[in-house]
Design a protein around this motif. Structure first.
Motif, short mmCIF file in Angstrom:
data_model
loop_
_atom_site.label_atom_id
_atom_site.label_comp_id
_atom_site.label_asym_id
_atom_site.label_seq_id
_atom_site.Cartn_x
_atom_site.Cartn_y
_atom_site.Cartn_z
N ALA A 102 -15.57 18.82 -92.35
CA ALA A 102 -15.67 18.78 -90.69
C ALA A 102 -14.50 17.31 -90.41
O ALA A 102 -14.12 17.67 -88.89
CB ALA A 102 -17.57 18.63 -90.12
N PHE A 103 -14.72 16.62 -90.82
CA PHE A 103 -13.26 15.32 -90.76
C PHE A 103 -11.99 16.31 -91.03
O PHE A 103 -11.56 16.11 -89.81
CB PHE A 103 -13.99 14.25 -91.62
N LEU A 104 -12.02 17.18 -92.00
CA LEU A 104 -10.19 17.70 -91.95
C LEU A 104 -10.13 18.33 -90.67
O LEU A 104 -9.32 18.16 -90.10
CB LEU A 104 -10.87 18.44 -93.08
N PHE A 105 -11.11 18.73 -90.24
CA PHE A 105 -10.75 19.84 -89.37
C PHE A 105 -10.81 19.01 -87.64
O PHE A 105 -10.37 19.18 -86.51
CB PHE A 105 -12.21 20.38 -88.92
N TRP A 106 -11.94 17.69 -87.55
CA TRP A 106 -12.00 16.65 -86.72
C TRP A 106 -10.04 16.21 -86.12
O TRP A 106 -9.84 16.23 -85.23
CB TRP A 106 -13.40 15.70 -86.61
N SER A 107 -9.67 15.90 -87.76
CA SER A 107 -8.56 15.49 -87.98
C SER A 107 -7.22 16.69 -86.95
O SER A 107 -6.85 16.33 -86.45
CB SER A 107 -8.03 15.09 -89.17
N ILE A 108 -7.90 17.95 -87.68
CA ILE A 108 -6.43 18.76 -86.99
C ILE A 108 -7.12 19.00 -84.97
O ILE A 108 -5.81 19.34 -84.50
CB ILE A 108 -7.13 20.17 -87.86
N ALA A 109 -7.78 19.08 -85.03
CA ALA A 109 -8.23 19.23 -83.79
C ALA A 109 -7.44 18.17 -82.72
O ALA A 109 -7.02 18.28 -81.62
CB ALA A 109 -9.87 19.40 -84.05
N VAL A 110 -7.76 16.94 -83.10
CA VAL A 110 -7.52 16.00 -82.26
C VAL A 110 -5.76 15.99 -82.51
O VAL A 110 -5.41 15.38 -81.37
CB VAL A 110 -7.84 14.08 -83.12
N GLY A 111 -5.22 16.11 -82.82
CA GLY A 111 -4.06 16.56 -83.30
C GLY A 111 -3.53 17.87 -82.22
O GLY A 111 -2.69 16.58 -81.31
N ILE A 112 -3.89 18.86 -81.84
CA ILE A 112 -3.50 19.92 -81.10
C ILE A 112 -3.65 19.11 -79.94
O ILE A 112 -3.70 19.41 -79.12
CB ILE A 112 -4.94 20.81 -81.66
N VAL A 113 -5.57 19.23 -79.46
CA VAL A 113 -5.94 18.40 -78.69
C VAL A 113 -4.53 17.37 -77.41
O VAL A 113 -4.24 17.06 -76.88
CB VAL A 113 -7.33 17.89 -78.12
N LEU A 114 -4.23 16.46 -78.42
CA LEU A 114 -3.74 15.22 -77.91
C LEU A 114 -2.12 15.31 -77.90
O LEU A 114 -1.16 15.44 -76.34
CB LEU A 114 -3.20 13.92 -79.45
N ALA A 115 -1.46 16.81 -78.44
CA ALA A 115 -0.39 16.86 -78.52
C ALA A 115 0.04 18.07 -76.81
O ALA A 115 0.76 18.19 -76.62
CB ALA A 115 -0.31 17.66 -79.58
N ALA A 116 -0.74 18.99 -76.99
CA ALA A 116 -1.59 19.62 -75.33
C ALA A 116 -1.82 18.77 -74.13
O ALA A 116 -1.56 19.43 -72.93
CB ALA A 116 -2.38 20.29 -75.94
N GLY A 117 -1.87 17.28 -74.19
CA GLY A 117 -1.41 16.42 -73.34
C GLY A 117 -2.66 16.36 -73.19
O GLY A 117 -3.59 15.27 -71.53
N MET A 118 -4.41 16.54 -73.49
CA MET A 118 -5.62 16.41 -72.93
C MET A 118 -6.31 15.04 -73.68
O MET A 118 -7.15 15.25 -74.69
CB MET A 118 -6.35 17.77 -73.05
N ILE A 119 -5.54 13.65 -72.84
CA ILE A 119 -5.90 13.31 -73.72
C ILE A 119 -7.30 12.34 -73.38
O ILE A 119 -7.81 12.15 -74.42
CB ILE A 119 -5.26 11.99 -72.93
N PRO A 120 -8.46 12.35 -72.18
CA PRO A 120 -8.99 12.36 -72.04
C PRO A 120 -10.68 13.22 -72.72
O PRO A 120 -11.42 12.75 -73.45
CB PRO A 120 -9.45 12.75 -70.69
N LEU A 121 -10.02 14.16 -73.40
CA LEU A 121 -10.65 15.18 -74.57
C LEU A 121 -11.06 14.53 -75.64
O LEU A 121 -11.76 14.53 -76.35
CB LEU A 121 -10.65 17.01 -73.82
N ALA A 122 -9.78 14.76 -75.74
CA ALA A 122 -8.67 13.97 -77.43
C ALA A 122 -10.20 13.07 -77.97
O ALA A 122 -11.12 12.52 -78.70
CB ALA A 122 -8.06 13.92 -77.65
N VAL A 123 -10.07 11.71 -76.54
CA VAL A 123 -10.68 10.42 -76.81
C VAL A 123 -12.49 10.24 -76.51
O VAL A 123 -13.40 10.18 -77.69
CB VAL A 123 -10.37 9.44 -75.53
N ILE A 124 -12.62 11.36 -75.60
CA ILE A 124 -14.38 11.68 -75.14
C ILE A 124 -14.90 12.03 -76.84
O ILE A 124 -15.96 11.61 -76.61
CB ILE A 124 -14.45 12.06 -73.87
N GLY A 125 -14.63 13.53 -76.31
CA GLY A 125 -14.44 14.09 -77.40
C GLY A 125 -15.17 13.47 -79.16
O GLY A 125 -15.86 13.57 -79.95
N SER A 126 -13.79 12.94 -79.13
CA SER A 126 -14.53 12.11 -80.41
C SER A 126 -15.07 10.86 -80.62
O SER A 126 -15.67 11.08 -81.65
CB SER A 126 -12.44 11.38 -81.15
N VAL A 127 -15.21 10.16 -79.45
CA VAL A 127 -16.53 9.27 -79.36
C VAL A 127 -17.76 10.43 -79.70
O VAL A 127 -18.45 9.75 -80.66
CB VAL A 127 -16.11 8.44 -78.16
#
Length: 223
Positions: A102-127
């Motif tokens: 789960a932590f590995l997929f979490w890190s990968i998902a954060v990288g994908i979402v941030l590079a796509a420009g969805m910064i609020p989704l990456a920050v709020i979703g990670s919290v």
């Protein structure tokens, strides 16, 4: 002929395909959220030995994924080549804890979402994910399982030892039994009461009991 004419694939044109501001912002955010993921991993780790290299991998994976996705989103042709290149990569590292996946997929998902420009989704979703993991992983709703390895001389001493264990534990069930001439070996799964382990000393002192070993394990019995 200019220097740019040497590169027929328009190599120099790709230099400015992603602005420096976008690269810096995405990588800094990936690093920050990666540190947050590492912090949650440390707080929720329940394995035998903590691996610091795996924790650093979580941070690096978020940043590497961000860099790759930034390159892919800026060039369609490059995205097709990246798919082919990554298809030949094989990972041989064994994942011992299911939660590590789960932590590995979490890190990968954060990288994908941030590079796509969805910064609020990456920050709020990670919290939100971090809070959920902290609440549910650290909550102990059951007693930790243990394995008791008994060596008895005969069936009578075996019966007395099992009856004694049933009195001083919440649960006692036989996992395996090995019988030889003059020796009976039992592996029993037990759940302790209030973490008390003093019964093992008295159990070893019983007549007909040669040895008693108490071992903690993660509950995944293979047999």
């Amino acid at each position: 002929m200019t220097f740019q004419d040497i590169f027929k694939s328009s190599f120099l044109e790709n230099v400015t395909s992603v602005s420096l501001l976008d690269m810096a912002l995405a990588l800094i955010l990936a690093f920050g959220i990666g540190l947050f993921i590492l912090l949650v991993y440390k707080k929720t780790f329940s394995g035998v030995m903590y691996s610091s290299s795996f924790g650093v991998t979580l941070v690096a994976l978020a940043m590497i994924t961000t860099m790759v996705i930034l390159a892919v989103t800026s060039n369609v042709v490059l995205s097709l080549g990246m798919v082919g290149a990554l298809s030949i990569v094989r990972f041989r590292a064994a994942i011992k804890e299911p939660l590590d996946i789960a932590f590995l997929f979490w890190s990968i998902a954060v990288g994908i979402v941030l590079a796509a420009g969805m910064i609020p989704l990456a920050v709020i979703g990670s919290v939100v994910i971090g809070l959920i993991l902290l609440v549910f992983v650290n909550r102990k709703s059951f007693a930790n399982p243990y394995i008791v390895v008994l060596q008895c001389e005969d069936g009578d001493s075996e019966g007395r030892a099992k009856a004694y264990l049933e009195q001083f534990t919440q649960r006692c069930s036989v996992k395996s039994k090995t019988v030889q001439k003059g020796l009976v070996e039992l592996n029993l799964e037990v759940r302790l009461r209030d973490g008390e382990t003093g019964f093992v000393n008295e159990l070893c002192g019983m007549d007909g009991v040669r040895s008693a070993v108490l071992v903690s394990y993660n509950g995944d019995y293979m047999g």
